[in-house]
Scaffold this motif. Structure first.
Motif, mmCIF file in Angstrom:
data_model
loop_
_atom_site.group_PDB
_atom_site.id
_atom_site.type_symbol
_atom_site.label_atom_id
_atom_site.label_comp_id
_atom_site.label_asym_id
_atom_site.label_seq_id
_atom_site.Cartn_x
_atom_site.Cartn_y
_atom_site.Cartn_z
ATOM 1 N N HIS A 1 0.828 -1.199 0.000
ATOM 2 C CA HIS A 1 0.000 0.000 0.000
ATOM 3 C C HIS A 1 0.873 1.263 0.000
ATOM 4 O O HIS A 1 2.008 1.262 0.472
ATOM 5 C CB HIS A 1 -0.927 0.000 1.218
ATOM 6 N N ASP A 2 0.312 2.344 -0.537
ATOM 7 C CA ASP A 2 0.964 3.652 -0.567
ATOM 8 C C ASP A 2 0.577 4.374 0.717
ATOM 9 O O ASP A 2 -0.562 4.823 0.867
ATOM 10 C CB ASP A 2 0.489 4.430 -1.799
ATOM 11 N N VAL A 3 1.507 4.480 1.666
ATOM 12 C CA VAL A 3 1.193 4.952 3.012
ATOM 13 C C VAL A 3 1.861 6.303 3.270
ATOM 14 O O VAL A 3 3.093 6.419 3.231
ATOM 15 C CB VAL A 3 1.656 3.941 4.077
ATOM 16 N N ARG A 4 1.018 7.303 3.550
ATOM 17 C CA ARG A 4 1.516 8.621 3.954
ATOM 18 C C ARG A 4 1.234 8.795 5.438
ATOM 19 O O ARG A 4 0.086 8.714 5.869
ATOM 20 C CB ARG A 4 0.841 9.726 3.145
ATOM 21 N N VAL A 5 2.286 9.066 6.208
ATOM 22 C CA VAL A 5 2.175 9.031 7.664
ATOM 23 C C VAL A 5 2.599 10.365 8.268
ATOM 24 O O VAL A 5 3.622 10.936 7.877
ATOM 25 C CB VAL A 5 3.069 7.918 8.255
ATOM 26 N N LEU A 6 1.803 10.810 9.244
ATOM 27 C CA LEU A 6 2.145 12.021 9.970
ATOM 28 C C LEU A 6 3.318 11.759 10.910
ATOM 29 O O LEU A 6 3.278 10.839 11.737
ATOM 30 C CB LEU A 6 0.933 12.495 10.784
ATOM 31 N N GLY A 7 4.362 12.586 10.780
ATOM 32 C CA GLY A 7 5.494 12.552 11.703
ATOM 33 C C GLY A 7 5.818 13.980 12.106
ATOM 34 O O GLY A 7 6.226 14.782 11.259
#
Length: 268
Positions: free
Chosen positions: A25-31
């Motif tokens: 999956h194409d995962v965009r994560v808040l950091g």
């Protein structure tokens, strides 16, 4: 491949992110910090510095925060409006059913799913965390391939909010079982039976349970309560408030739950 926006990549969320990436999956994560974004990049995800960037273009938004207050703080009206229409927002936080119902009211353009988990980070890493999912069947079906990256079984237990209710009942029962074990350990002490011997023997008898296995691995009821009391206590407080709002109570579970939270009575 599904575009996933992820909010809350902490102790439980980080292994979820890793599993999602491994599943393709194409995962965009808040950091929120540079160090955290570097850690997330190392997992193969795309780290971003603000929540709006995480949910931009997402088909599924996964939220793995600790408390209702954090969910309400992060998922405000502005952020929910930024999530593409028709996307599903999956809330893994164990909390009040009213929190996810509020999200549904704030964002009628989205499918809100409550999906509290049962298990720990090691279960997520193995792809075997249990998910109790509440929400529309069609939305659960769409989200299932994403959730299956780390969840097994993924149990659709009813409409929105029912996932939270099942999890809260589960944790109340777990606390009660720990409370019974604390009382059993006290009885053993009264009878001159060493607790370590008791915990070695009971898993082989008809009194065996998952709770007993966890306590035995911890070495004592006191050690296990010290390790999990904060997490279980939070959930029990929520279930007590929830059932009070619904005009009922915990019944016979009430007294033994207190023992499971480390407030067992001491015999003279």
């Amino acid at each position: 491949m599904t575009r996933v926006g992820f909010l809350g990549a902490g102790r439980m969320g980080a292994p979820m992110v890793s599993r999602l990436v491994q599943a393709g999956h194409d995962v965009r994560v808040l950091g929120r910090s540079a160090d955290k974004r570097a850690e997330l990049a190392g997992l193969g995800a795309t780290p971003v510095a603000d929540a709006a960037a995480a949910v931009d273009g997402a088909e599924i938004v996964v939220v793995c925060l600790f408390t209702d207050e954090q969910v309400r703080e992060v998922l405000g009206a502005d952020l929910l409006a930024a999530v593409p229409a028709g996307a599903a927002v999956v809330v893994h936080t164990t909390g009040s059913p009213h929190t996810v119902e509020r999200l549904r009211d704030l964002a009628p353009h989205l499918d809100i799913l409550d999906a509290p988990v049962s298990g720990g980070p090691h279960d997520i890493a193995a792809g075997q965390i249990t998910l109790f999912v509440g929400g529309p069947e069609e939305a659960v079906t769409r989200a299932r391939p994403v959730l299956a990256a780390y969840g097994d079984p993924v149990l659709h237990v009813g409409v929105l909010g029912v996932g939270q209710k099942v999890k809260l009942i589960n944790n109340t029962l777990f606390a009660a079982q720990i409370g019974l074990l604390a009382e059993a350990a006290q009885l053993a002490a009264d009878l001159g039976v060493d607790e370590s011997a008791l915990l070695e023997a009971l898993p082989h008898g008809s009194g065996a349970s998952r709770a007993l296995g966890n306590v035995a691995r911890a070495g004592s009821t006191a050690a296990f309560i010290a390790a999990v009391g904060e997490f279980i206590g939070k959930d029990v407080a929520v279930v007590r408030q929830t059932v009070a709002e619904l005009g009922t109570g915990l019944g016979a579970l009430d007294a033994v739950v207190d023992a499971g939270l480390g407030t067992a009575r001491t015999r003279n």
